[in-house]
Design a protein around this motif. Structure first.
Motif, PDB file in Angstrom:
ATOM      1  N   GLY A  74       0.842  -1.200   0.000  1.00  0.00           N
ATOM      2  CA  GLY A  74       0.000   0.000   0.000  1.00  0.00           C
ATOM      3  C   GLY A  74       0.874   1.244   0.000  1.00  0.00           C
ATOM      4  O   GLY A  74       0.598   2.214  -0.707  1.00  0.00           O
ATOM      5  N   MET A  75       1.953   1.219   0.791  1.00  0.00           N
ATOM      6  CA  MET A  75       2.829   2.385   0.872  1.00  0.00           C
ATOM      7  C   MET A  75       3.539   2.651  -0.462  1.00  0.00           C
ATOM      8  O   MET A  75       3.778   3.811  -0.817  1.00  0.00           O
ATOM      9  N   ILE A  78       0.971   4.424  -2.517  1.00  0.00           N
ATOM     10  CA  ILE A  78       0.791   5.802  -2.048  1.00  0.00           C
ATOM     11  C   ILE A  78       1.990   6.657  -2.476  1.00  0.00           C
ATOM     12  O   ILE A  78       1.832   7.777  -2.970  1.00  0.00           O
ATOM     13  N   TYR A  98      -4.000   6.907   7.970  1.00  0.00           N
ATOM     14  CA  TYR A  98      -3.066   5.830   8.288  1.00  0.00           C
ATOM     15  C   TYR A  98      -1.703   6.432   8.650  1.00  0.00           C
ATOM     16  O   TYR A  98      -1.199   7.310   7.946  1.00  0.00           O
ATOM     17  N   GLU A 141      -9.206   9.704   3.662  1.00  0.00           N
ATOM     18  CA  GLU A 141      -9.602   8.337   3.965  1.00  0.00           C
ATOM     19  C   GLU A 141     -10.988   8.482   4.552  1.00  0.00           C
ATOM     20  O   GLU A 141     -11.220   9.362   5.368  1.00  0.00           O
ATOM     21  N   ASN A 145      -8.815   5.951   9.701  1.00  0.00           N
ATOM     22  CA  ASN A 145      -8.166   4.990  10.558  1.00  0.00           C
ATOM     23  C   ASN A 145      -7.502   5.775  11.695  1.00  0.00           C
ATOM     24  O   ASN A 145      -6.664   6.619  11.394  1.00  0.00           O
ATOM     25  N   ASP A 170      -8.168   6.999  -0.148  1.00  0.00           N
ATOM     26  CA  ASP A 170      -7.694   5.692   0.310  1.00  0.00           C
ATOM     27  C   ASP A 170      -8.934   4.889   0.685  1.00  0.00           C
ATOM     28  O   ASP A 170      -9.604   5.181   1.677  1.00  0.00           O
ATOM     29  N   PHE A 173     -10.465   0.645   3.791  1.00  0.00           N
ATOM     30  CA  PHE A 173     -11.419   0.144   4.790  1.00  0.00           C
ATOM     31  C   PHE A 173     -12.743  -0.307   4.168  1.00  0.00           C
ATOM     32  O   PHE A 173     -13.419  -1.152   4.728  1.00  0.00           O
ATOM     33  N   SER A 192      -4.594  -0.370   0.305  1.00  0.00           N
ATOM     34  CA  SER A 192      -3.686  -1.370   0.830  1.00  0.00           C
ATOM     35  C   SER A 192      -4.419  -2.680   0.614  1.00  0.00           C
ATOM     36  O   SER A 192      -5.330  -3.024   1.363  1.00  0.00           O
ATOM     37  N   THR A 194      -3.334  -5.437   1.067  1.00  0.00           N
ATOM     38  CA  THR A 194      -2.911  -6.302   2.179  1.00  0.00           C
ATOM     39  C   THR A 194      -4.107  -6.636   3.078  1.00  0.00           C
ATOM     40  O   THR A 194      -4.116  -7.667   3.736  1.00  0.00           O
ATOM     41  N   LYS A 195      -5.085  -5.755   3.094  1.00  0.00           N
ATOM     42  CA  LYS A 195      -6.171  -5.835   4.048  1.00  0.00           C
ATOM     43  C   LYS A 195      -7.346  -6.659   3.484  1.00  0.00           C
ATOM     44  O   LYS A 195      -7.175  -7.824   3.238  1.00  0.00           O
ATOM     45  N   VAL A 204       1.318  -8.774   1.098  1.00  0.00           N
ATOM     46  CA  VAL A 204       1.383  -7.316   1.219  1.00  0.00           C
ATOM     47  C   VAL A 204       1.312  -6.767  -0.206  1.00  0.00           C
ATOM     48  O   VAL A 204       2.091  -7.182  -1.074  1.00  0.00           O
ATOM     49  N   ALA A 205       0.356  -5.876  -0.467  1.00  0.00           N
ATOM     50  CA  ALA A 205       0.192  -5.349  -1.828  1.00  0.00           C
ATOM     51  C   ALA A 205      -0.551  -4.017  -1.804  1.00  0.00           C
ATOM     52  O   ALA A 205      -1.280  -3.720  -0.854  1.00  0.00           O
ATOM     53  N   LEU A 323      -5.243  -5.429   9.497  1.00  0.00           N
ATOM     54  CA  LEU A 323      -6.699  -5.578   9.584  1.00  0.00           C
ATOM     55  C   LEU A 323      -7.184  -6.220   8.296  1.00  0.00           C
ATOM     56  O   LEU A 323      -6.406  -6.424   7.365  1.00  0.00           O
TER      57      LEU A 323
HETATM   58  C1  LIG Z   1      -2.291  -0.676   5.881  1.00  0.00           C
HETATM   59  C2  LIG Z   1      -2.740   0.571   5.293  1.00  0.00           C
HETATM   60  C3  LIG Z   1      -1.931   1.278   4.389  1.00  0.00           C
HETATM   61  C4  LIG Z   1      -0.526   0.828   4.036  1.00  0.00           C
HETATM   62  O1  LIG Z   1      -0.532  -0.343   3.284  1.00  0.00           O
HETATM   63  P1  LIG Z   1       0.622  -1.466   3.311  1.00  0.00           P
HETATM   64  O2  LIG Z   1       0.077  -2.516   2.425  1.00  0.00           O
HETATM   65  O3  LIG Z   1       0.790  -1.889   4.740  1.00  0.00           O
HETATM   66  O4  LIG Z   1       1.866  -0.816   2.788  1.00  0.00           O
HETATM   67  C5  LIG Z   1      -2.461   2.420   3.818  1.00  0.00           C
HETATM   68  N1  LIG Z   1      -3.688   2.870   4.129  1.00  0.00           N
HETATM   69  C6  LIG Z   1      -4.484   2.221   5.003  1.00  0.00           C
HETATM   70  C7  LIG Z   1      -5.844   2.761   5.304  1.00  0.00           C
HETATM   71  C8  LIG Z   1      -4.041   1.049   5.616  1.00  0.00           C
HETATM   72  O5  LIG Z   1      -4.828   0.433   6.486  1.00  0.00           O
END
Ligand SMILES: *Cc1c(COP(=O)(O)O)cnc(C)c1O
Length: 380
Positions: A74-75, A78, A98, A141, A145, A170, A173, A192, A194-195, A204-205, A323
């Motif tokens: 996600g980073m 961003i 975040y 966002e 968060n 973003d 959520f 992200s 990843t969530k 992680v993506a 999360l």
């Molecule tokens: C986790 C998160 C990120 C960062 O993403 P990564 O995949 O951990 O690099 C960015 N924005 C939100 C809202 C997140 O929860």
């Protein structure tokens, strides 16, 4: 196609050549070229890879965008979006984003004089006063968060358009299953993945979706130039995760509703932040712009409870960062996800030391309540 079907059949559905229903993992760095300037659409996997492309097309379809891009986190996504801006530009940022988003702006981009200002974007009037000539984008966002502050995406986008600013959302959520910011006027959507999109705490993506060709061309150039791409295997894993998003999210939300109501009534809890609660500030805006409330709940424990003991006494719920996975995860924003934000700012926005954030998983909801109850009782 409705979103539940699109999650499964959107993007590039399987493999035309062989009929494989699952997109193949093209685990390759390079491609044979037939002659000078002759290739089959691929030259090098930083520039393009068919598995990553299937994912990029899928997220674009889901967000109803022009095109999508997949990054290693996600980073990384961003960061790529932030490199659209120049020295001297300024970005308006929702004031409880975040922690990593705040950190990359404050500690990395600030070195290049890309500026930002934290603003309560749920208050449009105060936001208007922050729009100076150097402001180039509003980055939000919603829900934020960890305090679940709701920002009106449509109103922000309209304001941004009238001032020729980009609106960046973003959408981690909510996911496109519940909220599609581009349809509400935003220009860029970030995830992200990843969530919830990945959904299984095993990758992680990051993903970006844009609404026009100009932004698409510029971001593809940045993606290829800076190189933070998602690898073929994780692209495939993410496509696999996305297929079950609707059923997972339905259960996540059913559990979250039940648990938020339990917490709201509990004498051990001071305050609950969940957009699904009628008393949550911004509940009506949430109903207007999204089809659900997600499954992240933040709550402040009464100060008679030792929060560290509470965390230690959890048995079913995992105490850890992140999360959006099938398993319930609890974290302590003040020292974990939001530790990069200075103490004074944290206090000001409400990220107090007795605040816990719960990402409600898809376990049995009675089991989850039992775990919360006993951990809180033992921490008195
Ligand atoms: C986790 C998160 C990120 C960062 O993403 P990564 O995949 O951990 O690099 C960015 N924005 C939100 C809202 C997140 O929860």
């Amino acid at each position: 196609m409705n979103i539940e079907s699109l999650l499964i059949h959107g993007g590039i559905d399987g493999d035309k050549q062989t009929g494989a229903v699952s997109v193949p993992i093209y685990q390759t760095s390079t491609y044979r070229q037939n002659g000078l300037g002759e290739n089959n659409g691929y030259e090098y996997s930083r520039t393009g890879n068919p598995t990553r492309e299937a994912l990029e097309k899928l997220i674009s379809d889901l967000e109803h965008g022009y095109s999508g891009l997949a990054f290693a986190s996600g980073m990384a996504a961003i960061t790529a979006v932030l490199t659209l801006f120049k020295t001297g530009d300024k970005i308006i940022l929702s004031d409880n984003v975040y922690g990593g988003t705040y950190r990359v702006l404050a500690k990395v981009f600030q070195n290049f004089d890309l500026n930002f200002e934290l603003v309560d974007t749920s208050n449009i009037e105060s936001l208007k006063n922050s729009i100076t000539d150097d402001v180039k984008a509003i980055y939000i966002e919603t829900p934020t968060n960890p305090l679940m502050t709701i920002t009106d995406i449509k109103k922000i986008s309209e304001l941004a358009k009238s001032k020729k600013l980009l609106t960046i959302v973003d959408n981690t959520f909510m996911t496109p299953y519940l909220q599609r910011p581009l349809e509400l006027g935003a220009d860029i959507v970030l995830h992200s993945a990843t969530k919830y999109l990945g959904g299984h705490s095993d990758l992680v993506a990051g993903l970006v979706v844009v609404n026009n060709k100009d932004l698409s061309d510029r971001l593809h150039f940045i993606q290829n130039s800076t190189g933070g791409i998602l690898n073929p295997f994780d692209s495939w894993l993410l496509i696999r995760g996305i297929k079950t998003l609707s059923v997972r999210m339905d259960r996540h939300q059913e559990n979250a509703k039940y648990i938020s109501e339990f917490l709201d009534k509990s004498p051990l809890v001071e305050k609950v932040y969940y957009p699904g609660l009628k008393n949550h500030v911004g509940h009506e805006i949430q109903e207007k712009q999204a089809t659900g409330y997600g499954a992240v709940i933040s709550f402040v424990l009464k100060d008679t409870i030792d929060i560290n003991k509470f965390f230690k006494n959890l048995k079913l719920i995992t105490f850890g960062e992140s999360l959006g996975g099938v398993e319930s995860l609890m974290c302590h924003p003040a020292t974990m996800t939001h530790a990069a934000i200075p103490y004074e700012i944290r206090q000001k926005v409400g990220i107090v030391d007795n605040l816990a954030r719960l990402s409600v998983g898809i376990e049995n909801k009675e089991d989850l309540i039992k775990d919360l109850k006993s951990a809180a009782e033992l921490a008195k």
